[in-house]
Design an enzyme around this catalytic site. Structure first.
Site, PDB file in Angstrom:
ATOM      1  N   GLU A 117      56.202 -50.090  68.231  1.00 31.03           N
ATOM      2  CA  GLU A 117      57.645 -49.839  68.259  1.00 31.03           C
ATOM      3  C   GLU A 117      58.239 -49.482  69.623  1.00 31.03           C
ATOM      4  O   GLU A 117      58.735 -48.366  69.821  1.00 31.03           O
ATOM      5  CB  GLU A 117      57.987 -48.724  67.263  1.00 31.03           C
TER       6      GLU A 117
ATOM      7  N   GLU B 252      53.581 -51.516  58.997  1.00 33.38           N
ATOM      8  CA  GLU B 252      54.008 -50.253  58.381  1.00 33.38           C
ATOM      9  C   GLU B 252      55.095 -50.533  57.367  1.00 33.38           C
ATOM     10  O   GLU B 252      55.976 -51.354  57.606  1.00 33.38           O
ATOM     11  CB  GLU B 252      54.620 -49.280  59.408  1.00 33.38           C
TER      12      GLU B 252
HETATM   13  C1  GCO Z   1      57.575 -45.211  63.246  1.00 35.12           C
HETATM   14  C2  GCO Z   1      56.212 -44.878  63.586  1.00 35.12           C
HETATM   15  C3  GCO Z   1      55.543 -43.966  62.602  1.00 35.12           C
HETATM   16  C4  GCO Z   1      56.438 -43.125  61.752  1.00 35.12           C
HETATM   17  C5  GCO Z   1      56.883 -43.848  60.524  1.00 35.12           C
HETATM   18  C6  GCO Z   1      57.830 -43.068  59.669  1.00 35.12           C
HETATM   19  O1  GCO Z   1      57.808 -46.229  62.624  1.00 35.12           O
HETATM   20  O2  GCO Z   1      58.476 -44.451  63.614  1.00 35.12           O
HETATM   21  O3  GCO Z   1      55.446 -45.990  63.784  1.00 35.12           O
HETATM   22  O4  GCO Z   1      54.779 -43.226  63.472  1.00 35.12           O
HETATM   23  O5  GCO Z   1      55.807 -41.967  61.358  1.00 35.12           O
HETATM   24  O6  GCO Z   1      57.516 -45.033  60.878  1.00 35.12           O
HETATM   25  O7  GCO Z   1      59.004 -42.782  60.367  1.00 35.12           O
END
Ligand code: GCO
Length: 451
Positions: A164, A356
Site C-alpha cells: 500500500e 487483503e
Molecule cells: C492496510 C494495511 C493493514 C491494515 C488493514 C486494516 O490495508 O492498511 O495493509 O496493515 O491493518 O488494512 O486497516
C-alpha cells in the site's frame, strides 16, 4: 453454486509491526513506527506495537493454530530494521534467524509463506537520512531485499515488494497521521513516491537475480474501487474511468501507483493533474519500475458508488440513509470484490490475488468463553461470493488472504479495531479462535463451495 478455481490459494495475512512485538529485542533496530507510536497523542490510548501479539515469542503456537485451522498460505512481512538495524550495513543475524525459523515452521505445517518485503516499519535511521526523499532510498531497499532473498528463497517462492504505497506515502508523509508523521506538500510527496516505485522495480530485479527458486513476484497496493450502480454499459464505463482517475489534490488513487509498474508509464491524466509537482524522471527509470511481474496483488475493503455528471465527469452517489458499516465505520460494499478485480484484470492482465480483505468488528469473549462474530461471517460470505462471480466471468483469480489471522495493532487506531479471525487478549496474549475462524476453515476445506 459458488465455485473457485482448482488450486485456489486460501490464506490469512498479517504484518510484522502489527503482530511481532519484541521491538527492541535481539538486536532489532528502531522503525519509524516505534518512534511514532511513542509520541503522546499519536495513537489510540497511546498504544504501541512494542509487544503487540508477541508473535516474535509465540510464532510456534501461531503456526500450530493456523495449521489447525487448515490455512494453505500465510501472507507475512519482514521487519527491515530487525534484519538490518540501521537500514543499511550490518546484518542482525538473530533477526534474520527469526524469519528463517518461521519459514521452516510454516512449511512443516504445509502453509506456504507469501512474503511482503515492506509493510511500513521503515528503519528509523534511514528516515533520519531523508527516508524516501533520498534518491539512494531505492538502492537501500534493494540491498535489504538481497539479504532476505539470499536467506529465504531456497524455500520461499512468493514475494510482494511493497504494501500500500498510497497509505504509507499519503497517510505517513502528507496527512501525517501515520508514521513518520510528516506533512510534505505534493512536490515532495511525488518525489518520494517516484523513489518508492523505483524501490519496487529494483526490488523485483534483486529477487529475480538472487532467488534460489523460481520466484513468483507481485505487489500489494490498495485497490481504490469505484463501482457502477447497475450493469448498464455507460454506468460501468463511468466507474471504470473513475477507478483510474487521478485526483490532483492527493495521491489516493490506483493509476499513479499501478500504471508505471504494470504498463511502464505514469497515466497521462495523472501527469496533467500533477503537472506543477512532477518528480524528475531520469532516462531508464520507467524501465526499472516496470519489471515483469507474475501476479497482481491488491488490498480491497470497500468501494464507492459513482455516477456520471452532466459535465462528463463523475461524482459519488450519496450514501443511503442508514447504510451498513463495519465497526471501523467502513462501508459494507461486497460488490467492490467484483468490480475491483474485474477492472484491474482488464487493465493489467495479470493473475489476481486478493492480498487483503476483511473487517473490524466489536468482538469480545462471551460468557460461554467463545467469540461469536456473525457479522464477520456474513461480511466475508458476501464479499467472497462477489469475488467468485468475477472469477466465473473470466477474471483470473488465484488466491485470497483474509485480513487478519488475529487481532493486532491497527496503526494509529491501536488495539481498538479487531480485524482477526482469532481474538487476542492483549494483556495476556491469549488467543481464542472466533466463530469465523472455524467457518473460514470450512470455506477452505470446501474450496468455497459452502458459500
Ligand atoms: C492496510 C494495511 C493493514 C491494515 C488493514 C486494516 O490495508 O492498511 O495493509 O496493515 O491493518 O488494512 O486497516
Amino acid at each position: 453454486m459458488i465455485k473457485f478455481p482448482k488450486d485456489f490459494v486460501w490464506g490469512v495475512a498479517a504484518a510484522s509491526y502489527q503482530i511481532e512485538g519484541a521491538a527492541t529485542e535481539d538486536g532489532k533496530g528502531l522503525s519509524i513506527w516505534d518512534m511514532f507510536s511513542r509520541i503522546p497523542g499519536r495513537t489510540f490510548q497511546g498504544n504501541t506495537g512494542s509487544i503487540a501479539c508477541d508473535h516474535y515469542h509465540r510464532s510456534k503456537e501461531d503456526v500450530a493454530m493456523m495449521k489447525q485451522l487448515g490455512m494453505m498460505a500465510y501472507r507475512m512481512s519482514v521487519a527491515w530494521p530487525r534484519v538490518i538495524p540501521d537500514g543499511t550495513g550490518a546484518i542482525n543475524a538473530k533477526g534474520l534467524q527469526f524469519y528463517d525459523q518461521l519459514v521452516d515452521e510454516l512449511l512443516a505445517a504445509k502453509i506456504q509463506p507469501y512474503i511482503t518485503l515492506f509493510h511500513w516499519d521503515y528503519p528509523y535511521e534511514l528516515y533520519c537520512r531523508g527516508g524516501w526523499l533520498n534518491s539512494d532510498s531505492p538502492k537501500w531497499f534493494a540491498d535489504y531485499v538481497k539479504i532476505v532473498v539470499e536467506k529465504l528463497s531456497d524455500r520461499v517462492v512468493h514475494w510482494m515488494t511493497l504494501n500500500e504505497p498510497q497509505v504509507f506515502i499519503g497517510y505517513g508523509h502528507h496527512l501525517g497521521h501515520h508514521a513518520p508523521g510528516v506533512t510534505y506538500g505534493m512536490t515532495e510527496l511525488l518525489r518520494a513516491g517516484h523513489h518508492v516505485l523505483l524501490a519496487h522495480g529494483l526490488g523485483v530485479q534483486t529477487i529475480r537475480a538472487h532467488s534460489k527458486s523460481q520466484a513468483q513476484i507481485g505487489y500489494a497496493p490498495v485497490g481504490v474501487v469505484k463501482m457502477p450502480q447497475s450493469d448498464k454499459p455507460a454506468e460501468i464505463e463511468t466507474a471504470r474511468h473513475a477507478t483510474f482517475w487521478v485526483d490532483p489534490k492527493n495521491t489516493w488513487n490506483n493509476a499513479w501507483w499501478m500504471d508505471p509498474v504494470f504498463l511502464g508509464k505514469y497515466p497521462d491524466q495523472g501527469l496533467k493533474a500533477y503537472e506543477q509537482h512532477l518528480p524528475a524522471i531520469k532516462p531508464g527509470d520507467m524501465e526499472t519500475i516496470a519489471q515483469p511481474l507474475d501476479f497482481f496483488g491488491c488490498n480491497i475493503y470497500n468501494g464507492v458508488y459513482v455516477r456520471a455528471t452532466k459535465e462528463g465527469g463523475f461524482e459519488e452517489v450519496p450514501a443511503k440513509t442508514g447504510m451498513d458499516f463495519t465497526a471501523y465505520r467502513w462501508p459494507v460494499t461486497p460488490a467492490s470484490l467484483y468490480w475491483g478485480p474485474k477492472f484491474f484484470y482488464e487493465r493489467y492482465q495479470k493473475p489476481v490475488y486478493m492480498t487483503e480483505n476483511g473487517l473490524s468488528s466489536m468482538d469480545w469473549v462471551c460468557l460461554d468463553g467463545k467469540v461469536h462474530d456473525p457479522m464477520r461471517i456474513d461480511f466475508l460470505t458476501r464479499y467472497l461470493r462477489e469475488y467468485a462471480r468475477g472469477g466465473a466471468e473470466g477474471v483470473d483469480i488465484r488466491g485470497y488472504f483474509q485480513w487478519s489471522v488475529m487481532d493486532n495493532f491497527e496503526w494509529a487506531d491501536g488495539y481498538r479495531e479487531r480485524f482477526g479471525l482469532v481474538y487476542v487478549d492483549f494483556p495476556t496474549g491469549k488467543r481464542t479462535p472466533k466463530d469465523s475462524a472455524y467457518w473460514y476453515s470450512n470455506v477452505i476445506k470446501t474450496n468455497g463451495a459452502n458459500l
